[in-house]
Design a protein around this motif. Structure first.
Motif, PDB file in Angstrom:
ATOM      1  N   VAL A 132       0.629  -1.226  -0.189  1.00 21.70           N
ATOM      2  CA  VAL A 132      -0.181   0.118  -0.067  1.00 21.70           C
ATOM      3  C   VAL A 132       0.972   1.277  -0.082  1.00 21.70           C
ATOM      4  O   VAL A 132       0.549   2.402  -0.796  1.00 21.70           O
ATOM      5  CB  VAL A 132      -0.884  -0.157   1.292  1.00 21.70           C
ATOM      6  CG1 VAL A 132      -1.587   1.415   1.405  1.00 21.70           C
ATOM      7  CG2 VAL A 132      -1.932  -1.098   1.136  1.00 21.70           C
ATOM      8  N   ASP A 133       1.994   1.250   0.611  1.00 18.13           N
ATOM      9  CA  ASP A 133       2.924   2.504   0.818  1.00 18.13           C
ATOM     10  C   ASP A 133       3.552   2.674  -0.583  1.00 18.13           C
ATOM     11  O   ASP A 133       3.838   3.701  -0.805  1.00 18.13           O
ATOM     12  CB  ASP A 133       3.892   2.213   2.014  1.00 18.13           C
ATOM     13  CG  ASP A 133       3.310   2.229   3.416  1.00 18.13           C
ATOM     14  OD1 ASP A 133       2.309   2.837   3.434  1.00 18.13           O
ATOM     15  OD2 ASP A 133       3.984   1.710   4.358  1.00 18.13           O
ATOM     16  N   VAL A 134       3.689   1.619  -1.166  1.00 19.64           N
ATOM     17  CA  VAL A 134       4.845   1.580  -2.431  1.00 19.64           C
ATOM     18  C   VAL A 134       4.146   1.843  -3.651  1.00 19.64           C
ATOM     19  O   VAL A 134       4.375   2.691  -4.663  1.00 19.64           O
ATOM     20  CB  VAL A 134       5.857   0.553  -2.272  1.00 19.64           C
ATOM     21  CG1 VAL A 134       6.852   0.492  -3.630  1.00 19.64           C
ATOM     22  CG2 VAL A 134       6.800   0.940  -1.130  1.00 19.64           C
ATOM     23  N   ILE A 135       2.898   1.057  -3.854  1.00 19.73           N
ATOM     24  CA  ILE A 135       2.507   0.917  -5.252  1.00 19.73           C
ATOM     25  C   ILE A 135       1.088   1.786  -5.271  1.00 19.73           C
ATOM     26  O   ILE A 135       0.407   1.656  -4.277  1.00 19.73           O
ATOM     27  CB  ILE A 135       1.833  -0.585  -5.353  1.00 19.73           C
ATOM     28  CG1 ILE A 135       3.281  -1.596  -5.254  1.00 19.73           C
ATOM     29  CG2 ILE A 135       1.178  -0.790  -6.576  1.00 19.73           C
ATOM     30  CD1 ILE A 135       2.939  -3.002  -5.372  1.00 19.73           C
ATOM     31  N   THR A 136       1.126   2.489  -6.179  1.00 18.83           N
ATOM     32  CA  THR A 136      -0.246   3.313  -6.403  1.00 18.83           C
ATOM     33  C   THR A 136      -0.768   2.973  -7.787  1.00 18.83           C
ATOM     34  O   THR A 136      -0.065   2.584  -8.774  1.00 18.83           O
ATOM     35  CB  THR A 136       0.101   4.902  -6.486  1.00 18.83           C
ATOM     36  OG1 THR A 136       1.017   5.067  -7.489  1.00 18.83           O
ATOM     37  CG2 THR A 136       0.660   5.340  -5.106  1.00 18.83           C
TER      38      THR A 136
ATOM     39  N   THR B 200      12.731  -1.531  -5.576  1.00 16.94           N
ATOM     40  CA  THR B 200      13.698  -0.996  -4.533  1.00 16.94           C
ATOM     41  C   THR B 200      13.056  -0.313  -3.191  1.00 16.94           C
ATOM     42  O   THR B 200      13.480  -0.602  -2.237  1.00 16.94           O
ATOM     43  CB  THR B 200      14.857   0.045  -5.190  1.00 16.94           C
ATOM     44  OG1 THR B 200      15.268  -0.565  -5.981  1.00 16.94           O
ATOM     45  CG2 THR B 200      15.586   0.501  -3.976  1.00 16.94           C
ATOM     46  N   LYS B 201      11.950   0.304  -3.417  1.00 13.42           N
ATOM     47  CA  LYS B 201      11.390   0.902  -2.446  1.00 13.42           C
ATOM     48  C   LYS B 201      10.646  -0.063  -1.501  1.00 13.42           C
ATOM     49  O   LYS B 201      10.624  -0.018  -0.390  1.00 13.42           O
ATOM     50  CB  LYS B 201      10.085   2.040  -3.081  1.00 13.42           C
ATOM     51  CG  LYS B 201      10.811   3.013  -3.580  1.00 13.42           C
ATOM     52  CD  LYS B 201       9.771   4.206  -4.020  1.00 13.42           C
ATOM     53  CE  LYS B 201      10.311   5.403  -4.438  1.00 13.42           C
ATOM     54  NZ  LYS B 201       9.088   6.327  -5.230  1.00 13.42           N
TER      55      LYS B 201
ATOM     56  N   LYS C  27      11.580  -3.181  -1.370  1.00  6.91           N
ATOM     57  CA  LYS C  27      12.489  -4.114  -0.536  1.00  6.91           C
ATOM     58  C   LYS C  27      12.975  -3.356   0.725  1.00  6.91           C
ATOM     59  O   LYS C  27      13.004  -3.803   1.733  1.00  6.91           O
ATOM     60  CB  LYS C  27      13.933  -4.197  -1.369  1.00  6.91           C
ATOM     61  CG  LYS C  27      14.940  -5.153  -0.841  1.00  6.91           C
ATOM     62  CD  LYS C  27      15.868  -5.490  -1.757  1.00  6.91           C
ATOM     63  CE  LYS C  27      16.888  -6.323  -1.137  1.00  6.91           C
ATOM     64  NZ  LYS C  27      18.041  -6.620  -2.127  1.00  6.91           N
ATOM     65  N   ASN C  28      13.232  -1.926   0.473  1.00  8.18           N
ATOM     66  CA  ASN C  28      13.705  -1.195   1.464  1.00  8.18           C
ATOM     67  C   ASN C  28      12.490  -1.187   2.769  1.00  8.18           C
ATOM     68  O   ASN C  28      12.566  -0.888   3.799  1.00  8.18           O
ATOM     69  CB  ASN C  28      13.895   0.210   1.234  1.00  8.18           C
ATOM     70  CG  ASN C  28      15.257   0.564   0.350  1.00  8.18           C
ATOM     71  OD1 ASN C  28      16.099  -0.499   0.615  1.00  8.18           O
ATOM     72  ND2 ASN C  28      15.487   1.486  -0.535  1.00  8.18           N
ATOM     73  N   CYS C  29      11.206  -1.001   2.386  1.00 12.26           N
ATOM     74  CA  CYS C  29      10.015  -1.146   3.287  1.00 12.26           C
ATOM     75  C   CYS C  29       9.996  -2.107   4.029  1.00 12.26           C
ATOM     76  O   CYS C  29       9.774  -2.116   5.425  1.00 12.26           O
ATOM     77  CB  CYS C  29       8.782  -0.775   2.334  1.00 12.26           C
ATOM     78  SG  CYS C  29       7.273  -0.893   3.613  1.00 12.26           S
ATOM     79  N   VAL C  30      10.297  -3.557   3.547  1.00 10.10           N
ATOM     80  CA  VAL C  30       9.870  -4.826   4.300  1.00 10.10           C
ATOM     81  C   VAL C  30      11.371  -5.055   5.202  1.00 10.10           C
ATOM     82  O   VAL C  30      11.145  -5.824   5.908  1.00 10.10           O
ATOM     83  CB  VAL C  30       9.598  -5.914   3.310  1.00 10.10           C
ATOM     84  CG1 VAL C  30       8.149  -5.593   2.623  1.00 10.10           C
ATOM     85  CG2 VAL C  30      10.479  -6.327   2.187  1.00 10.10           C
ATOM     86  N   ASN C  31      12.188  -4.607   4.589  1.00 13.91           N
ATOM     87  CA  ASN C  31      13.647  -5.316   5.505  1.00 13.91           C
ATOM     88  C   ASN C  31      13.714  -4.303   6.800  1.00 13.91           C
ATOM     89  O   ASN C  31      13.946  -3.088   6.596  1.00 13.91           O
ATOM     90  CB  ASN C  31      14.777  -4.925   4.495  1.00 13.91           C
ATOM     91  CG  ASN C  31      15.099  -6.409   3.666  1.00 13.91           C
ATOM     92  OD1 ASN C  31      14.959  -7.460   4.380  1.00 13.91           O
ATOM     93  ND2 ASN C  31      15.340  -6.428   2.248  1.00 13.91           N
TER      94      ASN C  31
END
Length: 198
Positions: free
Chosen positions: A63-67, A191-192, A194-198
């Motif tokens: 939800v944060d990354v995909i629009t 990349t966004k 991956k950075n969000c979940v890690n």
């Protein structure tokens, strides 16, 4: 004679465009049915997690990354210069392509989902062209592995100028088809995430 030269030029262009550009190994293609040319079929951006995460976090980061917002596609097809006045009359055509639900599919027990998104490319060809790339992100969590695959990838030029804007199309992998910019846009999303979940 002019017709023969023009025909030879067109055949030359078609011949050049059918040769695919070099692509990373994580990209699968499908044939267009014309010569050696291909379209992008799938981009695999799977990765390993550095720590355990819940499927709820996977959904939250999606939800944060995909629009999946509505977009406006434009052209000025039909513009003309008046014969008697010499004035330029510009048609400003636009069409709205509606957004939709972010999630096409969610399986909590199987820890997998499919999210639909859109992203703009960086300006290309001297800043004159911006494409809007739409995709489905197929995401699943398996222990410490995230399977992240981008499918149904298409692009539309935001403003085609004097040419009619035909909307979203498959992305060719030949020189001039602007595949590198679309791939770069998908890489940004991956990349966004991956950075969000890690």
């Amino acid at each position: 004679m002019k017709k023969i030269v023009l025909l030879s030029f067109i055949i030359g262009l078609v011949g050049c465009s059918s040769n695919p550009i070099d692509l990373p190994s994580n990209i699968k293609t499908i044939p267009t049915g014309m010569g050696n040319s291909t379209y992008i079929d799938e981009i695999d951006k799977s990765f390993q997690l550095s720590t355990d995460v819940s499927f709820e976090k996977i959904k939250a980061c999606s939800v944060d990354v995909i629009t999946n917002d509505s977009v406006v596609l434009r052209d000025s097809a039909g513009s003309f210069v008046g014969v008697y006045t010499g004035n330029y009359y510009q048609n400003k055509n636009s069409s709205v392509v509606q957004g939709g639900n972010l999630f096409k599919y969610v399986d909590d027990s199987g820890k997998s989902l499919v999210a639909s998104g859109r992203i703009k490319t960086n300006p290309q060809q001297g800043g004159l062209i911006v494409d809007i790339v739409q995709y489905d992100a197929k995401i699943s969590l398996n222990k410490n592995n995230i399977n992240l695959k981008f499918q149904n990838i298409k692009a539309a030029q935001e403003n085609t100028g004097g040419t009619s804007n035909v909307g979203f199309r498959n992305i060719g992998t030949w020189s001039g088809a602007r595949a590198p910019a679309a791939i770069s846009a998908i890489d940004q999303v991956a990349t966004k995430f991956k950075n969000c979940v890690n």
